[in-house]
Every structure is written in structure tokens, then in C-alpha cells.
Design a protein around this motif. Structure first.
Motif, PDB file in Angstrom:
ATOM      1  N   PRO A 113       0.822  -1.228   0.000  1.00 45.46           N
ATOM      2  CA  PRO A 113       0.000   0.000   0.000  1.00 45.46           C
ATOM      3  C   PRO A 113       0.854   1.277   0.000  1.00 45.46           C
ATOM      4  CG  PRO A 113      -0.843  -1.556   1.612  1.00 45.46           C
ATOM      5  CD  PRO A 113       0.451  -2.115   1.098  1.00 45.46           C
ATOM      6  N   LEU A 114       1.968   1.252   0.718  1.00 43.09           N
ATOM      7  CA  LEU A 114       2.847   2.421   0.728  1.00 43.09           C
ATOM      8  C   LEU A 114       3.494   2.640  -0.638  1.00 43.09           C
ATOM      9  CD1 LEU A 114       4.611   2.174   4.208  1.00 43.09           C
ATOM     10  CD2 LEU A 114       2.989   3.910   3.438  1.00 43.09           C
ATOM     11  N   ARG A 115       3.839   1.561  -1.320  1.00 50.27           N
ATOM     12  CA  ARG A 115       4.423   1.692  -2.665  1.00 50.27           C
ATOM     13  C   ARG A 115       3.418   2.301  -3.635  1.00 50.27           C
ATOM     14  NH1 ARG A 115       8.189  -3.496  -3.239  1.00 50.27           N
ATOM     15  NH2 ARG A 115      10.105  -2.473  -2.586  1.00 50.27           N
ATOM     16  N   MET A 116       2.165   1.909  -3.525  1.00 44.78           N
ATOM     17  CA  MET A 116       1.133   2.486  -4.390  1.00 44.78           C
ATOM     18  C   MET A 116       0.999   3.988  -4.125  1.00 44.78           C
ATOM     19  SD  MET A 116       0.290   0.012  -6.270  1.00 44.78           S
ATOM     20  CE  MET A 116      -1.126   0.641  -7.111  1.00 44.78           C
ATOM     21  N   GLU A 117       1.043   4.361  -2.869  1.00 45.36           N
ATOM     22  CA  GLU A 117       0.982   5.782  -2.502  1.00 45.36           C
ATOM     23  C   GLU A 117       2.200   6.520  -3.045  1.00 45.36           C
ATOM     24  OE1 GLU A 117      -0.643   9.180  -0.697  1.00 45.36           O
ATOM     25  OE2 GLU A 117      -1.538   7.202  -0.894  1.00 45.36           O
ATOM     26  N   GLU A 118       3.355   5.903  -2.912  1.00 39.13           N
ATOM     27  CA  GLU A 118       4.593   6.515  -3.399  1.00 39.13           C
ATOM     28  C   GLU A 118       4.540   6.741  -4.904  1.00 39.13           C
ATOM     29  OE1 GLU A 118       9.394   5.668  -3.458  1.00 39.13           O
ATOM     30  OE2 GLU A 118       8.011   3.981  -3.286  1.00 39.13           O
ATOM     31  N   LEU A 119       4.027   5.769  -5.643  1.00 38.19           N
ATOM     32  CA  LEU A 119       3.941   5.911  -7.094  1.00 38.19           C
ATOM     33  C   LEU A 119       3.084   7.104  -7.492  1.00 38.19           C
ATOM     34  CD1 LEU A 119       3.621   2.214  -8.295  1.00 38.19           C
ATOM     35  CD2 LEU A 119       5.529   3.785  -8.689  1.00 38.19           C
ATOM     36  N   SER A 120       2.039   7.345  -6.743  1.00 41.68           N
ATOM     37  CA  SER A 120       1.169   8.471  -7.085  1.00 41.68           C
ATOM     38  C   SER A 120       1.786   9.815  -6.705  1.00 41.68           C
ATOM     39  CB  SER A 120      -0.196   8.312  -6.415  1.00 41.68           C
ATOM     40  OG  SER A 120      -0.077   8.432  -5.018  1.00 41.68           O
ATOM     41  N   CYS A 121       2.764   9.807  -5.806  1.00 37.44           N
ATOM     42  CA  CYS A 121       3.357  11.060  -5.327  1.00 37.44           C
ATOM     43  C   CYS A 121       4.735  11.356  -5.908  1.00 37.44           C
ATOM     44  CB  CYS A 121       3.481  11.026  -3.805  1.00 37.44           C
ATOM     45  SG  CYS A 121       1.918  10.905  -2.957  1.00 37.44           S
ATOM     46  N   SER A 122       5.369  10.397  -6.553  1.00 39.89           N
ATOM     47  CA  SER A 122       6.768  10.588  -6.942  1.00 39.89           C
ATOM     48  C   SER A 122       6.973  10.770  -8.436  1.00 39.89           C
ATOM     49  CB  SER A 122       7.601   9.398  -6.460  1.00 39.89           C
ATOM     50  OG  SER A 122       7.157   8.209  -7.090  1.00 39.89           O
ATOM     51  N   PHE A 123       5.904  11.020  -9.178  1.00 37.63           N
ATOM     52  CA  PHE A 123       6.031  11.148 -10.624  1.00 37.63           C
ATOM     53  C   PHE A 123       6.980  12.281 -11.015  1.00 37.63           C
ATOM     54  CE2 PHE A 123       4.480  12.594 -14.821  1.00 37.63           C
ATOM     55  CZ  PHE A 123       4.784  11.443 -15.534  1.00 37.63           C
ATOM     56  N   ALA A 124       6.894  13.415 -10.339  1.00 35.46           N
ATOM     57  CA  ALA A 124       7.776  14.549 -10.662  1.00 35.46           C
ATOM     58  C   ALA A 124       9.242  14.188 -10.434  1.00 35.46           C
ATOM     59  CB  ALA A 124       7.396  15.767  -9.829  1.00 35.46           C
ATOM     60  N   ASP A 125       9.526  13.466  -9.356  1.00 35.60           N
ATOM     61  CA  ASP A 125      10.901  13.040  -9.097  1.00 35.60           C
ATOM     62  C   ASP A 125      11.406  12.140 -10.219  1.00 35.60           C
ATOM     63  OD1 ASP A 125      10.964  14.453  -6.742  1.00 35.60           O
ATOM     64  OD2 ASP A 125      10.547  12.712  -5.478  1.00 35.60           O
ATOM     65  N   LYS A 126      10.566  11.225 -10.668  1.00 37.29           N
ATOM     66  CA  LYS A 126      10.957  10.323 -11.759  1.00 37.29           C
ATOM     67  C   LYS A 126      11.274  11.116 -13.021  1.00 37.29           C
ATOM     68  CE  LYS A 126       9.982   6.305  -9.718  1.00 37.29           C
ATOM     69  NZ  LYS A 126      11.039   5.689  -8.994  1.00 37.29           N
ATOM     70  N   HIS A 128      12.490  14.014 -13.167  1.00 34.82           N
ATOM     71  CA  HIS A 128      13.764  14.702 -12.973  1.00 34.82           C
ATOM     72  C   HIS A 128      14.925  13.742 -12.742  1.00 34.82           C
ATOM     73  CE1 HIS A 128      10.856  17.954 -12.059  1.00 34.82           C
ATOM     74  NE2 HIS A 128      11.699  18.614 -12.824  1.00 34.82           N
ATOM     75  N   GLY A 129      14.675  12.448 -12.847  1.00 35.68           N
ATOM     76  CA  GLY A 129      15.743  11.468 -12.736  1.00 35.68           C
ATOM     77  C   GLY A 129      16.142  11.111 -11.321  1.00 35.68           C
ATOM     78  N   ILE A 130      15.348  11.491 -10.345  1.00 39.33           N
ATOM     79  CA  ILE A 130      15.658  11.163  -8.953  1.00 39.33           C
ATOM     80  C   ILE A 130      15.001   9.829  -8.629  1.00 39.33           C
ATOM     81  CG2 ILE A 130      15.383  11.863  -6.543  1.00 39.33           C
ATOM     82  CD1 ILE A 130      15.303  14.776  -7.565  1.00 39.33           C
ATOM     83  N   THR A 131      15.825   8.837  -8.328  1.00 33.65           N
ATOM     84  CA  THR A 131      15.276   7.512  -8.035  1.00 33.65           C
ATOM     85  C   THR A 131      15.298   7.195  -6.548  1.00 33.65           C
ATOM     86  OG1 THR A 131      17.433   6.519  -8.477  1.00 33.65           O
ATOM     87  CG2 THR A 131      15.859   6.578 -10.299  1.00 33.65           C
ATOM     88  N   ASN A 132      16.146   7.870  -5.791  1.00 34.32           N
ATOM     89  CA  ASN A 132      16.196   7.700  -4.341  1.00 34.32           C
ATOM     90  C   ASN A 132      16.052   9.071  -3.701  1.00 34.32           C
ATOM     91  OD1 ASN A 132      16.829   4.822  -4.204  1.00 34.32           O
ATOM     92  ND2 ASN A 132      18.760   5.416  -5.142  1.00 34.32           N
ATOM     93  N   LEU A 133      15.281   9.157  -2.628  1.00 37.48           N
ATOM     94  CA  LEU A 133      15.036  10.452  -1.996  1.00 37.48           C
ATOM     95  C   LEU A 133      16.320  11.163  -1.605  1.00 37.48           C
ATOM     96  CD1 LEU A 133      11.940   9.650   0.218  1.00 37.48           C
ATOM     97  CD2 LEU A 133      12.025  10.878  -1.943  1.00 37.48           C
ATOM     98  N   PHE A 134      17.319  10.414  -1.175  1.00 33.16           N
ATOM     99  CA  PHE A 134      18.540  11.056  -0.711  1.00 33.16           C
ATOM    100  C   PHE A 134      19.394  11.594  -1.854  1.00 33.16           C
ATOM    101  CE2 PHE A 134      19.235   6.480  -0.851  1.00 33.16           C
ATOM    102  CZ  PHE A 134      20.362   6.373  -1.652  1.00 33.16           C
ATOM    103  N   GLU A 135      19.047  11.327  -3.105  1.00 28.98           N
ATOM    104  CA  GLU A 135      19.813  11.857  -4.232  1.00 28.98           C
ATOM    105  C   GLU A 135      19.457  13.308  -4.539  1.00 28.98           C
ATOM    106  OE1 GLU A 135      18.823   9.059  -7.272  1.00 28.98           O
ATOM    107  OE2 GLU A 135      20.587   7.847  -6.871  1.00 28.98           O
ATOM    108  N   GLY A 136      18.331  13.777  -4.085  1.00 36.53           N
ATOM    109  CA  GLY A 136      17.904  15.128  -4.411  1.00 36.53           C
ATOM    110  C   GLY A 136      18.069  16.098  -3.269  1.00 36.53           C
TER     111      GLY A 136
END
Length: 143
Positions: A113-126, A128-136
């Protein structure tokens, strides 16, 4: 901070205090803004505690100006930059923690369930090429 830097006509300066210390707000020193290097456009917040300032704020900050001319972090004291650079966890350690957290979440049945939530919230990061939160995260202009 940006407008303060633009309006200042001096190459080095300190604006003290922007906000006075207040223990109830967990602000243990007077909040100041400082520009420590003429060749840099960077302005930094510097919290200054009363016991550290024997004569004047300018005298207290003066040694930092010579430490702020290193090209690796122009405008910021190199000793503080080095401390920051070497105190953080490596990407491999962060990935190890990430794996441990994922395992725990999976064991508890809440990873998907958390991964599904993450997918809906992380499109902008994807995008911009950010795959891990700590990279940005935060960074310095490095030469």
C-alpha cells in the motif's frame, strides 16, 4: 536572504541580529545573516550565542572570512564544509537502511500500500531522474 544580499553594497557583511535568541523557541543564539567572501554570492544563517562573543560580532566572525575562500565551497567556511561532507552516511549505508525498512514494512504487510501511494506522489521526481530520496538533497556548488 537573497534580497539582503542584493541590497548590501559591501563585499563582506553581517546582519546581527535578525532574530534574538529565545530559549522558549529553542533558538539558543541570535540569528544572523553573514556574507563571508567577496567572490561568492552566498549568504548564510549564523546563530551566535552570547558567551562566544567577547567584544563584537565582527571580531568573532573575522577568522571565518579567511576560511571561506576555499574553492570547494567558496563563501562558506571550509572546516564546516569538511565536517558536513564527512559526517553523513554513504549512499551504500542509506541503501542498506532502506532495505531494512522495506523488509520490516513487508513483514507488517504495509509495504505494497505504501508503494502504491509513493507511485502516485513521486512522478515529478521520476521525471527529474531522482530515483532515491537522498539523491535530491541539499548540496553545495562544488568546483
Amino acid at each position: 536572504m537573497a534580497s539582503t544580499s542584493i541590497l548590501a553594497s559591501y563585499p563582506l557583511w553581517v546582519y546581527h541580529p535578525v532574530k534574538e535568541a529565545n530559549m522558549e523557541e529553542h533558538l539558543y543564539g541570535d540569528m544572523s545573516l553573514v556574507k563571508l567572501c567577496e567572490d561568492s554570492q552566498h549568504v548564510f544563517r549564523c546563530d551566535i550565542m552570547d558567551p562566544l562573543v567577547s567584544n563584537s560580532v565582527s571580531e568573532f566572525l573575522s577568522p571565518l572570512t579567511s576560511l571561506s575562500e576555499d574553492p570547494r565551497c567558496l563563501g562558506y567556511p571550509v572546516t564546516l564544509w569538511l565536517a558536513h561532507e564527512f559526517s553523513g552516511a554513504s549512499n551504500s549505508k542509506l541503501l542498506q537502511y532502506y532495505d531494512l525498512i522495506e523488509k520490516t514494512l513487508s513483514d507488517e504487510g504495509i509495504l505494497e500500500p505504501l508503494r502504491m501511494e509513493e507511485l502516485s506522489c513521486s512522478f515529478a521526481d521520476k521525471l527529474h531522474g531522482i530515483t532515491n530520496l537522498f539523491e535530491g538533497g541539499e548540496g553545495f556548488d562544488r568546483v
